[in-house]
Design an enzyme around this catalytic site. Structure first.
Site, PDB file in Angstrom:
ATOM      1  N   CYS A   1       8.288   7.966   8.441  1.00 54.29           N
ATOM      2  CA  CYS A   1       9.731   7.743   8.532  1.00 54.29           C
ATOM      3  C   CYS A   1      10.228   7.818   9.972  1.00 54.29           C
ATOM      4  CB  CYS A   1      10.502   8.782   7.732  1.00 54.29           C
ATOM      5  SG  CYS A   1      10.199   8.752   5.964  1.00 54.29           S
TER       6      CYS A   1
ATOM      7  N   HIS B   1       5.041  -8.134   4.100  1.00 53.82           N
ATOM      8  CA  HIS B   1       4.824  -8.358   2.670  1.00 53.82           C
ATOM      9  C   HIS B   1       6.088  -8.958   2.051  1.00 53.82           C
ATOM     10  CE1 HIS B   1       7.245  -4.850   1.829  1.00 53.82           C
ATOM     11  NE2 HIS B   1       6.435  -4.061   2.508  1.00 53.82           N
TER      12      HIS B   1
ATOM     13  N   LYS C   1       1.671  -1.745   2.364  1.00 52.71           N
ATOM     14  CA  LYS C   1       1.098  -2.724   3.274  1.00 52.71           C
ATOM     15  C   LYS C   1      -0.420  -2.656   3.297  1.00 52.71           C
ATOM     16  CE  LYS C   1       5.013  -2.638   6.494  1.00 52.71           C
ATOM     17  NZ  LYS C   1       5.418  -2.264   7.843  1.00 52.71           N
TER      18      LYS C   1
ATOM     19  N   HIS D   1       7.196   8.698   1.561  1.00 56.20           N
ATOM     20  CA  HIS D   1       5.779   8.382   1.776  1.00 56.20           C
ATOM     21  C   HIS D   1       4.810   9.238   0.988  1.00 56.20           C
ATOM     22  CE1 HIS D   1       7.716   6.590   5.322  1.00 56.20           C
ATOM     23  NE2 HIS D   1       6.824   5.655   5.098  1.00 56.20           N
TER      24      HIS D   1
ATOM     25  N   HIS E   1       9.660  -7.791   2.743  1.00 55.98           N
ATOM     26  CA  HIS E   1      10.358  -8.190   3.966  1.00 55.98           C
ATOM     27  C   HIS E   1      11.071  -9.538   3.777  1.00 55.98           C
ATOM     28  CE1 HIS E   1       7.169  -5.517   5.771  1.00 55.98           C
ATOM     29  NE2 HIS E   1       8.274  -5.001   6.266  1.00 55.98           N
TER      30      HIS E   1
ATOM     31  N   CYS F   1       8.004  13.548   9.526  1.00 58.47           N
ATOM     32  CA  CYS F   1       7.190  12.508   8.873  1.00 58.47           C
ATOM     33  C   CYS F   1       7.069  11.344   9.836  1.00 58.47           C
ATOM     34  CB  CYS F   1       7.819  12.030   7.572  1.00 58.47           C
ATOM     35  SG  CYS F   1       6.910  10.620   6.871  1.00 58.47           S
TER      36      CYS F   1
ATOM     37  N   LYS G   1       4.763   0.272  -6.289  1.00 57.74           N
ATOM     38  CA  LYS G   1       5.356   0.237  -4.955  1.00 57.74           C
ATOM     39  C   LYS G   1       4.503  -0.658  -4.054  1.00 57.74           C
ATOM     40  CE  LYS G   1       6.606   3.259  -1.173  1.00 57.74           C
ATOM     41  NZ  LYS G   1       7.133   4.515  -0.721  1.00 57.74           N
TER      42      LYS G   1
ATOM     43  N   CYS H   1       6.978  14.121   2.020  1.00 59.02           N
ATOM     44  CA  CYS H   1       8.046  13.176   2.318  1.00 59.02           C
ATOM     45  C   CYS H   1       8.399  12.414   1.042  1.00 59.02           C
ATOM     46  CB  CYS H   1       7.584  12.202   3.395  1.00 59.02           C
ATOM     47  SG  CYS H   1       8.652  10.764   3.526  1.00 59.02           S
TER      48      CYS H   1
HETATM   49 ZN    ZN Z   1       8.147   9.551   5.301  1.00 59.18          ZN
END
Ligand code: ZN
Length: 531
Positions: free
Chosen positions: A128, A18, A315, A159, A21, A125, A312, A156
């Site tokens: 992560c 996306h 993806k 996330h 990046h 997680c 945010k 997390c």
């Molecule tokens: Zn995470």
């Protein structure tokens, strides 16, 4: 001359790329091109992290084989090189590259004196690929939750998903041994971390006490994907240990190749990365390097995140395809995408991407400010001086600011890029165009052209404007290489000693508004007499 090795992080390929990046890739490309332009030897490396457990889970969710899934997404990352005009020298894929696995195994053995086995229980997680302590989770005593996010305690922080309770036998790396040398390297500036706020964050993390971290997973939980631990095939090497090694495995770590000079020599070793992976790069990786007896990176540049339309970037979100860098570049041109990323994303703080901002910036500055300027200047030189650029003379009255903007641009860009400040760097380029446009409107060459006594003054005005356009062609090169080449072509006399007929340098992305903004006496593009 400083040999410079510049790397981007290698993203997980659990989905297609996306626009977030693209930021890091374009920033790294500008640094690489700028240093090459200075005459420095440069190696610019990017790649993909194929061995993540996240990739395995995403492939399973998509009902596709892991190999096929990983290859397909990695291809999309590789294709960004062409889509965004990136001057990448090397692209490493951790699951495919023949240099990677033997290099990781060698690195593991070089750290063997710091590796030990331990049973471990913790909250993990998968997003992560990292264990969290309860204090680090959202709502934990050590966490600070941004107020705009709904509180979800125990999740997390990155996330907002619940971590898994994991209990397993793993290999651990003795990170705790390295607090003192890490602190010394960072506080002395031998390992520079920019911006300063990020350096302070790392120092605070070190000062809070470094716990050993787990560097392997049961092969079973990783669905067999990843690099087996040497001598213990029941475990695969933790994906972060594996992925961080890419920075040296691509240089033939432990081999006889000449590529090793990029890490083993005395040049610069610069990592670019997002704030979310700072700890891995500024603590774990340098400790691993110290353990293996290798030099540290010389600089770590940390960028913040992009949001898209205030949200945010995810993806998997609806509309994600529209935020793919290749889609944006196909629709609006790589130059508009690069220019937005470089001109609008601040050195610290998140930036919000919208297509409207992208097109407005490109139309205002590239098509209108820069492109029109070059076309006007070329058209006037062709009309009033038969296409011959007047020789360099004294700076005409009113041209002092423009002359200063031209003279200072190179140093300002060098200083700004040294500080990892792409907004300041592009502002120095833009200052030339901005001052030149102001100067045209003040000096009014079309009036001087009607006055026979003003010939020398017209020469001085056109000469300075021609210098401005040539400077734009030169200074724009690291940021918009293709446009810089087009501008330089426009400003270079042909074999007959005359400038070529003007052709548009940038296309407008949105129809021009019919508002009153147009200056009254603009020389239209293509109106040169010899055209
Ligand atoms: Zn995470």
């Amino acid at each position: 001359m400083t040999a410079t090795y510049i790397t981007t992080t290698i993203p997980y390929v659990n989905a297609r790329p996306h626009v977030g990046h693209a930021l890091e890739l374009v920033q790294a490309d500008v640094l690489a091109r700028h240093r090459r332009g200075r005459g420095d030897p440069v190696r610019f490396q990017s790649g993909t992290d194929d061995n993540s457990l996240k990739n395995v889970l995403a492939a399973q969710a998509a009902g596709v084989g892991v190999r096929e899934f990983v290859d397909r997404n990695a291809e999309a990352f590789l294709a960004l090189g062409d889509a965004l005009s990136l001057s990448v020298d090397d692209f490493i894929r951790t699951s495919r590259d023949r240099r990677h696995r033997p290099g990781v195994e060698r690195f593991w053995r070089a750290c063997a004196h710091d590796l030990y086995q331990k049973r471990y229980e913790g909250l993990y997680c998968t997003g992560c690929e990292q264990f969290y302590t309860p204090a680090e989770l959202r709502g934990g005593s050590g966490g600070s939750s941004p107020p705009e996010l709904a509180q979800r305690d125990g999740c997390c922080p990155e996330h907002e998903t619940e971590p898994q309770q994991v209990s397993e036998e793993n290999w651990f790396f003795r990170l705790s041994r390295y607090a003192v040398p890490l602190r010394e390297a960072i506080s002395s500036g031998r390992l520079r971390i920019e911006p300063a706020g990020r350096r302070n964050e790392v120092l605070a993390f070190i000062d809070a006490g470094l716990a050993d971290f787990s560097v392997s997973r049961p092969a079973e939980r990783a669905a067999g994907w990843g690099i087996p631990v040497p001598g213990d095939p029941g475990q695969v090497i933790y994906v972060w240990f594996d992925a961080l090694c890419n920075y040296v495995t691509a240089l033939d770590y432990g081999g006889e190749g000449e590529a090793w000079r990029w890490w083993g020599g005395d040049g610069d070793r610069i990592h670019l990365l997002g704030k979310g992976v700072l700890r891995f790069h500024a603590v774990y990786w340098p400790a691993m390097l110290l353990s293996a007896g290798l030099p540290l990176p010389t600089a770590i540049f940390v960028h913040d995140y992009l949001t898209a339309g205030g949200r945010k970037i995810s993806k998997s979100a609806a509309g994600a395809a529209a935020l793919e860098p290749a889609t944006l570049a196909a629709a609006y041109g790589a130059e508009a995408v690069r220019w937005w990323l470089l001109r609008e994303v601040p050195r610290t703080g998140d930036a919000d991407f919208t297509v409207e901002r992208l097109t407005a910036r490109a139309d205002d500055e590239l098509a209108h400010g820069l492109g029109n300027l070059v076309n006007r200047v070329v058209a006037m030189i062709r009309r009033y001086r038969d296409g011959r650029v007047p020789g360099a003379g004294p700076v005409p009255p009113g041209g002092e600011e423009l002359a200063a903007a031209i003279g200072q641009a190179g140093d300002r860009i060098g200083a700004a890029l040294g500080e990892f400040d792409f907004r300041q760097a592009t502002a120095a380029v833009w200052a030339i165009a901005d001052e030149a446009n102001r100067f045209v409107n003040r000096a009014r060459p079309w009036e001087l052209a009607r006055d026979e006594d003003a010939a020398a003054q017209l020469d001085a005005v056109l000469g300075l404007l021609a210098r401005a356009c040539s400077a734009l062609g030169r200074e724009l090169a690291p940021f918009l290489p293709d446009a810089a080449a087009r501008i330089t072509r426009q400003c270079t006399p042909g074999q007959d000693g005359r400038l070529p007929a003007p052709s548009p340098v940038f296309r407008r992305l949105t129809p021009a508004s019919p508002g009153p903004a147009s200056p009254p006496a603009r020389v239209p593009a293509g109106s040169g007499t010899a055209g």
